[in-house]
Scaffold this motif. Structure first.
Motif, PDB file in Angstrom:
ATOM      1  N   ARG A  98       0.842  -1.199   0.000  1.00 27.30           N
ATOM      2  CA  ARG A  98       0.000   0.000   0.000  1.00 27.30           C
ATOM      3  C   ARG A  98       0.876   1.247   0.000  1.00 27.30           C
ATOM      4  O   ARG A  98       1.984   1.224   0.552  1.00 27.30           O
ATOM      5  CB  ARG A  98      -0.882   0.013   1.262  1.00 27.30           C
ATOM      6  CG  ARG A  98      -2.027  -0.941   1.189  1.00 27.30           C
ATOM      7  CD  ARG A  98      -2.628  -1.312   2.537  1.00 27.30           C
ATOM      8  NE  ARG A  98      -2.862  -0.211   3.458  1.00 27.30           N
ATOM      9  CZ  ARG A  98      -3.906   0.611   3.434  1.00 27.30           C
ATOM     10  NH1 ARG A  98      -4.813   0.482   2.461  1.00 27.30           N
ATOM     11  NH2 ARG A  98      -4.067   1.550   4.343  1.00 27.30           N
ATOM     12  N   ARG A 102      -0.797   6.359   3.038  1.00 30.86           N
ATOM     13  CA  ARG A 102      -2.146   6.019   3.495  1.00 30.86           C
ATOM     14  C   ARG A 102      -2.186   5.800   5.004  1.00 30.86           C
ATOM     15  O   ARG A 102      -3.239   5.949   5.634  1.00 30.86           O
ATOM     16  CB  ARG A 102      -2.658   4.765   2.786  1.00 30.86           C
ATOM     17  CG  ARG A 102      -2.877   4.930   1.293  1.00 30.86           C
ATOM     18  CD  ARG A 102      -3.756   3.812   0.763  1.00 30.86           C
ATOM     19  NE  ARG A 102      -3.866   3.848  -0.686  1.00 30.86           N
ATOM     20  CZ  ARG A 102      -4.671   4.662  -1.369  1.00 30.86           C
ATOM     21  NH1 ARG A 102      -5.414   5.528  -0.710  1.00 30.86           N
ATOM     22  NH2 ARG A 102      -4.721   4.614  -2.692  1.00 30.86           N
ATOM     23  N   ASP A 357      -2.660  -1.587  -3.241  1.00 27.61           N
ATOM     24  CA  ASP A 357      -2.546  -0.593  -4.310  1.00 27.61           C
ATOM     25  C   ASP A 357      -1.860  -1.131  -5.550  1.00 27.61           C
ATOM     26  O   ASP A 357      -1.872  -0.464  -6.595  1.00 27.61           O
ATOM     27  CB  ASP A 357      -1.776   0.634  -3.795  1.00 27.61           C
ATOM     28  CG  ASP A 357      -2.625   1.504  -2.886  1.00 27.61           C
ATOM     29  OD1 ASP A 357      -3.772   1.809  -3.263  1.00 27.61           O
ATOM     30  OD2 ASP A 357      -2.155   1.870  -1.798  1.00 27.61           O
ATOM     31  N   THR A 441      -6.964  11.357   0.137  1.00 29.03           N
ATOM     32  CA  THR A 441      -7.269  10.100   0.827  1.00 29.03           C
ATOM     33  C   THR A 441      -6.191   9.713   1.837  1.00 29.03           C
ATOM     34  O   THR A 441      -6.328   8.683   2.505  1.00 29.03           O
ATOM     35  CB  THR A 441      -7.414   8.948  -0.187  1.00 29.03           C
ATOM     36  OG1 THR A 441      -6.132   8.677  -0.791  1.00 29.03           O
ATOM     37  CG2 THR A 441      -8.417   9.309  -1.281  1.00 29.03           C
ATOM     38  N   LEU A 442      -5.134  10.511   1.964  1.00 33.79           N
ATOM     39  CA  LEU A 442      -3.973  10.113   2.755  1.00 33.79           C
ATOM     40  C   LEU A 442      -4.091  10.544   4.206  1.00 33.79           C
ATOM     41  O   LEU A 442      -4.827  11.470   4.545  1.00 33.79           O
ATOM     42  CB  LEU A 442      -2.698  10.706   2.138  1.00 33.79           C
ATOM     43  CG  LEU A 442      -2.479  10.427   0.650  1.00 33.79           C
ATOM     44  CD1 LEU A 442      -1.188  11.078   0.183  1.00 33.79           C
ATOM     45  CD2 LEU A 442      -2.474   8.928   0.358  1.00 33.79           C
TER      46      LEU A 442
END
Length: 467
Positions: A98, A102, A357, A441-442
């Motif tokens: 990922r 994140r 991801d 989104t982080l």
């Protein structure tokens, strides 16, 4: 008389139970024998090497025949990337599959003991899943993902560990090691006088584990600190490199990889072992990135492009060269597929494959598909960021840039010399919009960047991994 009958009945029941147990064990053994054994996984990670410092990458002087052989016996991805431009974030992305931002692992972990700074416990690491399906999971060398006991490799899914926790250390035994750079066998510190040179020593340790682990599948995460500073080299390697310390360290790295590959052949394991070789970021200062723009710590190609070599003779045809972009995040789903870890097993581990991801590279490497799926790739380190989609790349925030993002066509301009932002503003705005959507989104970084630098700067040179 009655007591005698009861005793005989108990004896019959015990014998029946033993016979049933033996039959069940025999049936289980037969099932295990007939089931195809899961393949072994050897994931080799080098440290701070220049993109061009391997003969397979085109260096005119450096000779790395053993590392080269991995690509020649399988696939050479010529546009390979990592998800981070410095050591610790890149490793966090690799082992979780990922983008590390994140979960707030955006910068190198500061080189000081902390109970909180480390790869978050909320994240599932690849070895945790492999361990659940019967793998022996072995980590060797540099860790750099947290110093407190809860971040130790054996708390994150590895069954065995030999190495050091900090981002760098001497290649020779230390007289007074610290708790961050001391050598650990599993969780215990061990005397340092037992090895001569770290790169060779880690290879010897890997070979010992390979020979110990014949009865079950294994994953070895072999994280060399070569060729990260300090520039320590043996006298023999220095002589062979005409005094060039980085080349001398590279000679040792290639020798070490060769020794491990030879051990696989000796144990008749080469065919059924997936071997991967990558570097953790672009070349640091003083290293050779060829004509690539930038270096470690930047989001230019020189900060994130790496050698990316894969072999798996049982499934992957040799001699392939693939020019589509791939990223180290792809290795997590690739390894899961090779290991045969399916959705039902992931469900038992309460792991959601959708969180990953990356994509599996197996269909592309085996010829089942002719092209990889088109997807954007992202990089972020403080104010420095980049996005690549297709051949177009937007990049911003680096020290040799102004405030405006640049746009480059990596097909016609792989060295990022011709900024197209003025003439292709629409494409730049599209990439910027994609990047900012991803950025939203982080998670906020859990710690700042290097000691002495402003939090969020993302600055990192060779010194920032040092004690």
């Amino acid at each position: 008389m009655r007591r005698s009958s009861i005793m005989r009945l108990w004896l019959v029941l015990i014998l029946a139970f033993q016979l049933t147990s033996q039959l069940a064990l025999a049936q289980r053994a037969s099932t295990e024998t007939s089931r195809e054994r899961r393949p072994n996984i050897l994931l080799i990670l080098s440290d701070d090497c220049g993109h061009a410092e391997f003969s397979i990458q085109g260096h005119p002087r450096y000779k790395t025949p053993h590392i080269d052989s991995i690509g020649k016996n399988g696939v050479h991805f010529r546009q390979g990337y990592v998800s981070g431009c410095v050591c610790s974030p890149s490793r966090a992305g690799l082992l979780t599959g990922r983008y590390q931002q994140r979960f707030g692992h955006e910068f190198n972990i500061p080189p000081a003991y902390s109970e909180t700074n480390g790869l978050p416990r909320s994240e599932t690491l690849l070895p945790q899943l492999l361990k659940e399906v019967g793998y022996r999971t072995i980590a060797l060398g540099k860790w750099h993902l947290g110093y407190a006991p809860q971040f130790h490799p054996m708390e994150r899914g590895f069954t065995d560990y030999y190495g050091f926790l900090q981002g760098s250390r001497s290649y020779f035994p230390l007289k007074k090691p610290t708790r961050l750079n001391q050598m650990l066998r599993d969780r215990a510190a061990i005397p340092e006088e037992k090895f001569d040179y770290m790169t060779d020593h880690l290879a010897d340790e890997a070979i010992a584990y390979i020979k110990q682990s014949q009865s079950q599948p294994w994953m070895i995460y072999l994280a060399f600190n070569a060729t990260h500073s300090p520039n320590d080299a043996t006298a023999a390697d220095l002589k062979a490199a005409d005094g060039n310390k980085i080349y001398a360290m590279t000679i040792a790295l290639d020798r070490a990889v060769g020794k491990v590959l030879d051990a696989l052949k000796e144990c008749n394991l080469s065919k059924d072992t997936l071997v991967i070789f990558i570097n953790d970021n672009g070349g640091a200062g003083g290293h050779d990135n060829g004509a690539l723009h930038g270096k470690k710590g930047s989001t230019w190609e020189g900060g994130t492009r790496i050698p990316f070599l894969v072999q798996y003779p049982a499934k992957i045809p040799p001699g392939q060269v693939i020019d589509e972009p791939v990223i180290a995040l792809d290795l997590f789903p690739t390894i899961l597929e090779v290991a045969g870890v399916g959705d039902e097993e992931l469900k038992k581990c309460q792991f959601d494959r959708q969180k990953l991801d990356g994509i599996s590279l197996i269909p592309r490497m085996t010829g089942k598909t002719q092209r990889l799926v088109d997807r954007p790739l992202y990089w972020k380190s403080g104010k420095r960021w980049a996005i690549r989609h297709g051949n177009l790349k937007a990049v911003a925030g680096n020290e040799d840039q102004g405030d405006q993002a640049g746009l480059f066509d990596l097909f016609s301009d792989p060295y990022e010399q011709q900024d197209l932002s003025a003439t292709h503003s629409q494409q730049l705005h599209q990439l910027e919009a994609l990047y900012h959507q991803w950025e939203s989104t982080l998670e906020k970084p859990r710690w700042g960047s290097s000691p002495g630098k402003k939090s969020g700067s993302g600055t990192d040179d060779r010194s920032t991994d040092n004690p």
